[in-house]
Write a protein that holds these residues in place. Structure first.
Motif, PDB file in Angstrom:
ATOM      1  N   ASN A  82       0.817  -1.220   0.000  1.00  0.00           N
ATOM      2  CA  ASN A  82       0.000   0.000   0.000  1.00  0.00           C
ATOM      3  C   ASN A  82       0.850   1.269   0.000  1.00  0.00           C
ATOM      4  O   ASN A  82       0.343   2.359  -0.288  1.00  0.00           O
ATOM      5  N   LEU A  83       2.133   1.134   0.326  1.00  0.00           N
ATOM      6  CA  LEU A  83       3.012   2.302   0.403  1.00  0.00           C
ATOM      7  C   LEU A  83       3.490   2.651  -1.007  1.00  0.00           C
ATOM      8  O   LEU A  83       4.655   2.495  -1.363  1.00  0.00           O
ATOM      9  N   THR A  84       2.603   3.156  -1.808  1.00  0.00           N
ATOM     10  CA  THR A  84       2.822   3.278  -3.255  1.00  0.00           C
ATOM     11  C   THR A  84       3.848   4.330  -3.640  1.00  0.00           C
ATOM     12  O   THR A  84       4.325   4.323  -4.782  1.00  0.00           O
TER      13      THR A  84
ATOM     14  N   GLU B 228       6.287  -5.870  -5.673  1.00  0.00           N
ATOM     15  CA  GLU B 228       6.652  -5.549  -7.045  1.00  0.00           C
ATOM     16  C   GLU B 228       5.846  -4.369  -7.581  1.00  0.00           C
ATOM     17  O   GLU B 228       6.240  -3.725  -8.558  1.00  0.00           O
ATOM     18  N   ASP B 229       4.723  -4.102  -6.933  1.00  0.00           N
ATOM     19  CA  ASP B 229       3.886  -2.983  -7.378  1.00  0.00           C
ATOM     20  C   ASP B 229       4.426  -1.619  -6.941  1.00  0.00           C
ATOM     21  O   ASP B 229       3.892  -0.587  -7.340  1.00  0.00           O
ATOM     22  N   LEU B 230       5.473  -1.633  -6.109  1.00  0.00           N
ATOM     23  CA  LEU B 230       6.050  -0.369  -5.635  1.00  0.00           C
ATOM     24  C   LEU B 230       6.992   0.166  -6.709  1.00  0.00           C
ATOM     25  O   LEU B 230       8.208   0.022  -6.650  1.00  0.00           O
ATOM     26  N   THR B 231       6.419   0.822  -7.702  1.00  0.00           N
ATOM     27  CA  THR B 231       7.173   1.224  -8.897  1.00  0.00           C
ATOM     28  C   THR B 231       8.177   2.342  -8.630  1.00  0.00           C
ATOM     29  O   THR B 231       9.094   2.549  -9.428  1.00  0.00           O
TER      30      THR B 231
ATOM     31  N   CYS C 221      15.492   1.620  -3.637  1.00  0.00           N
ATOM     32  CA  CYS C 221      16.425   0.900  -2.786  1.00  0.00           C
ATOM     33  C   CYS C 221      15.645  -0.060  -1.899  1.00  0.00           C
ATOM     34  O   CYS C 221      14.724   0.354  -1.198  1.00  0.00           O
ATOM     35  N   LEU C 222      16.006  -1.341  -1.945  1.00  0.00           N
ATOM     36  CA  LEU C 222      15.377  -2.366  -1.118  1.00  0.00           C
ATOM     37  C   LEU C 222      16.468  -3.204  -0.483  1.00  0.00           C
ATOM     38  O   LEU C 222      17.272  -3.816  -1.185  1.00  0.00           O
ATOM     39  N   LYS C 223      16.511  -3.194   0.829  1.00  0.00           N
ATOM     40  CA  LYS C 223      17.506  -3.993   1.555  1.00  0.00           C
ATOM     41  C   LYS C 223      16.813  -4.856   2.597  1.00  0.00           C
ATOM     42  O   LYS C 223      15.884  -4.414   3.236  1.00  0.00           O
TER      43      LYS C 223
END
Length: 732
Positions: free
Chosen positions: A700-702, A723-726, A730-732
């Motif tokens: 939901n954190l778009t 995957e919807d977070l377009t 950065c993802l750790k």
């Protein structure tokens, strides 16, 4: 003639006079008996009932609800804001400017039944995105309307072409509305306004070039088209509108040179061309505009030398002059001339000045002076401190090479000064104490030494103080503080000026002890940074009642313990950024707080604005715009540990939201309530003891840009929904 015949002759004349007065003079003496027409009385009452009144619907501080005094059993011609024709009784003038009106105006609104109106002003009210109904053409049924003022009303949609039927109109003011974007050529129907003298089209989403239909409006005296998206050159034919007294085209995308034909506008009193992309030389033809009072060429690419002696000698009516910033070089080796104009506002930022201008010796009427971002390498002369003693409001000398004041002992005589900016110079010696009226005092990035003088505690109006990046030493006074000096000891328990403070930055010192509870009384506080100290305390939950706090930075301290549940459902209602990293917090993440941080729940896509004080240093010239005359009084800045690196934000956007809880001892699961913070941009929970899986609801954190959950004890797979977070970078 007998007495009897004299008596009858007198009575006969009296009767004839009475009949003459009744038949001939009655229409001219009927104002006392004339009442508002029933249909107009009814239309006004129904218009009133279609709206509500709300103080926040009008910007003018003197606004009040005029319609509140309208009573059904009274003659509407006596109502506040209403004027009737004394002979016919018809309503001819309706002035509801700044009347706190709020609501939607429908096409069936009875306002448009007032066919005899000559004058209609609804300016400075809030009509909630209403479209201007095409029925507004009904006001032209008798072709009597000469003035229409609906500026700053929050109208939306397009400007209806039916307005073109108002062919007798002389005053049309549509500025400051949220109309949909439209080509300037689409308003060509305005060419019908052969009698128009005043046209306000600022900030209405116009794009395209300056429209050629303007050349038909030969009677124009006031033309405002600022704060739009107009592009291209300023056409030479615009200079044929020789009756112009005020011309504002500022804050557009205009290019090219200022036409040399501008000297034709000999009646011009206001010329505002600032914040465009104009280039070329400073036009010599401007010297011919001897009626000019306001000259705004601010923020362009003008590149030439300006002889200030010639400028002031020619433009003797000048009151407001803005030449900053451009690529101009100013010749300031002028003789102090008694016939020079007395300026009120002078902006010469970034004008390649290398010495303090001596023409200022004559300027004893100054209210605002900006000499910032030049190369003035000298002391501020003593004579300057005696200028504009009772008038000066704002003074900006920042970003120069000034070394101090040529007067000892130093004493400021300015009794009304609100803002003093001496930052980024080479000032030496003790910290000067500004006048008691000062609200903003910026003196960072200098070479000031010794302790902060206790006299600063007498500044009861002070809202912003920045003495950072100096060599000040000693203990922090009980009333104030700042960062990047050599302060030690505890934070003062009592903040004397707490009721006015908008920001408190005590970061990067060696402060110890606890966070003072008196901060909870700083009701105007927006920014609090106590980071990089040695504070030993628990989470300051008593700050949750602050209604305006947007930024809370407590990183790199010795804070400890669990964060307990909030005591109110509206804890930190405007909080956008919180950094608790590098402390010793334990227990679960504060899920109940996540539920109350409303400012982080909004996905804000509006235009970029910044957290700063804009209450000082704005100019109202009488034209239909307000524009900045000084750089921002203070731009809140901070550092965030996001995306794996330290990012320093010189200006914090109102759009940035961040939660940084890294390098603590938080444990338990990531609460699902965090997924409600849909406006969140940065979430950093690394280096804790979190367990369990990543909630799929975090999809939901778009608008999330950075998510760091590294170095925890999380299990399971990364949810596919992420995957919807377009926007995630950065993802750790």
């Amino acid at each position: 003639m007998t007495p009897s015949s004299n008596f009858f002759s007198f009575m006969h004349l009296l009767l004839l006079f009475s009949l003459f007065n009744l038949i001939v003079l009655a229409p001219f003496n009927s104002s006392a008996q004339t009442l508002c027409h029933d249909d107009e009385h009814s239309s006004l009452l129904r218009f009133k009932e279609s709206l509500v009144t709300n103080k926040s619907a009008s910007f003018d501080p003197s606004a009040y609800p005029k319609v509140a005094s309208w009573k059904a059993d009274e003659d509407c011609c006596s109502w506040d804001g209403v004027t009737c024709n004394e002979v016919t009784g018809h309503l001819i003038r309706l002035d509801l400017t700044s009347s706190c009106l709020y609501g939607y105006i429908h096409s069936t609104n009875t306002l448009f039944q007032l066919a005899h109106l000559e004058w209609l002003s609804l300016a400075d009210n809030h009509f909630n995105g209403s479209k201007i109904p095409s029925q507004i053409m009904n006001l032209s049924s008798l072709n009597s309307l000469i003035l229409l003022d609906i500026h700053n009303c929050n109208f939306s949609g397009s400007i209806p072409s039916s307005l073109g039927n108002l062919t007798k109109i002389t005053y049309l003011y549509l500025s400051d509305n949220t109309f949909s974007s439209q080509d300037s050529r689409s308003l060509s129907w305005m060419a019908k306004y052969s009698k128009l003298t005043y046209l306000g089209l600022s900030q209405i989403n116009l794009f395209g070039e300056i429209p050629s239909w303007l050349m038909n409006l030969t009677h124009l005296t006031h033309l405002y088209m600022s704060q739009n998206e107009l592009k291209g050159p300023i056409p030479y034919w615009l200079m044929n509108l020789s009756q112009l007294e005020e011309l504002s085209l500022s804050s557009n995308r205009l290019i090219g040179n200022i036409p040399s034909q501008i000297g034709n506008l000999t009646q011009l009193q206001v010329l505002a061309l600032g914040s465009n992309i104009l280039q070329g030389e400073f036009p010599i033809a401007l010297y011919d505009l001897d009626n000019l009072q306001v000259l705004d060429l601010n923020s362009n690419n003008l590149d030439s030398t300006v002889d200030m002696n010639m400028l002031f000698y020619k433009l003797k009516s000048l009151k407001y002059l803005f030449l900053s910033p451009n690529n101009l070089s100013l010749l300031t080796d002028t003789k102090v001339h008694t016939k020079f104009p007395k300026l009120s506002f002078l902006g010469l930022r970034s004008c390649n000045l290398i010495e303090f201008p001596n023409f200022l010796q004559n300027q004893d009427q100054l209210e605002i002076l900006d000499l910032s971002s030049n190369k003035i390498a000298s002391q501020i002369p003593g004579w300057f401190l005696n200028l504009s003693v009772e008038l000066l409001l704002c003074l900006n000398f920042s970003n120069n090479l000034l070394t101090g004041f040529d007067q000892h002992p130093l004493s400021f005589s300015w009794t009304r000064l609100k803002s003093l900016d001496l930052s980024s110079n080479k000032l030496q010696g003790p910290l000067p104490v500004p006048p008691l009226s000062t609200r903003s005092y910026l003196v960072s990035y200098n070479n000031l030494t010794r302790e902060i003088p206790p006299g600063l505690c007498n500044l009861n109006m002070l809202k912003i103080l920045d003495v950072s990046h100096n060599n000040l030493s000693g203990k922090l006074p009980q009333c104030l503080g700042n960062k990047n000096n050599n302060f030690s000891g505890g934070i003062p328990e009592n903040f004397v000026n707490g009721e006015n403070l908008g920001m408190i930055d005590l970061s990067q010192n060696q402060l110890q002890g606890k966070i003072p509870r008196s901060l909870a009384s700083c009701m105007k506080l927006e920014f609090l940074d106590l980071g990089n100290n040695q504070i030993s305390d628990t989470f300051p939950s008593w700050l949750e009642t602050l209604p305006n706090l947007k930024v809370l930075i407590l990183q790199f301290n010795r804070l400890r313990g669990a964060i307990k549940e909030p005591k109110t459902a509206y804890a930190f209602p405007k909080l956008q950024i919180i950094d608790l990293s590098h402390n010793r917090f334990t227990g679960s993440l504060p899920s109940k707080y996540f539920e109350s941080w409303d400012a982080m729940k909004v996905v804000n896509g509006s235009s970029l604005t910044y957290m700063q004080d804009l209450t000082i240093g704005r100019l109202h010239t009488g034209i239909d715009e307000t524009f900045d005359i000084l750089p921002s009084i203070y731009d809140y800045s901070m550092q965030l540990s996001t995306k794996g690196i330290e990012l320093e934000y010189g200006r914090i956007s109102y759009l940035i939201t961040a939660i940084i809880f890294s390098s603590n001892k938080f444990e338990g699961q990531i609460p699902t309530s965090i997924a409600n913070l849909r406006g969140l941009h940065f979430l950093v929970l690394s280096n804790n003891n979190l367990k369990g899986s990543i909630p799929p609801s975090m999809a939901n954190l778009t608008v999330l840009e950075s998510l760091d959950l590294s170095n925890n004890k999380l299990s399971g797979q990364i949810p596919q929904q992420l995957e919807d977070l377009t926007l995630l970078q950065c993802l750790k």
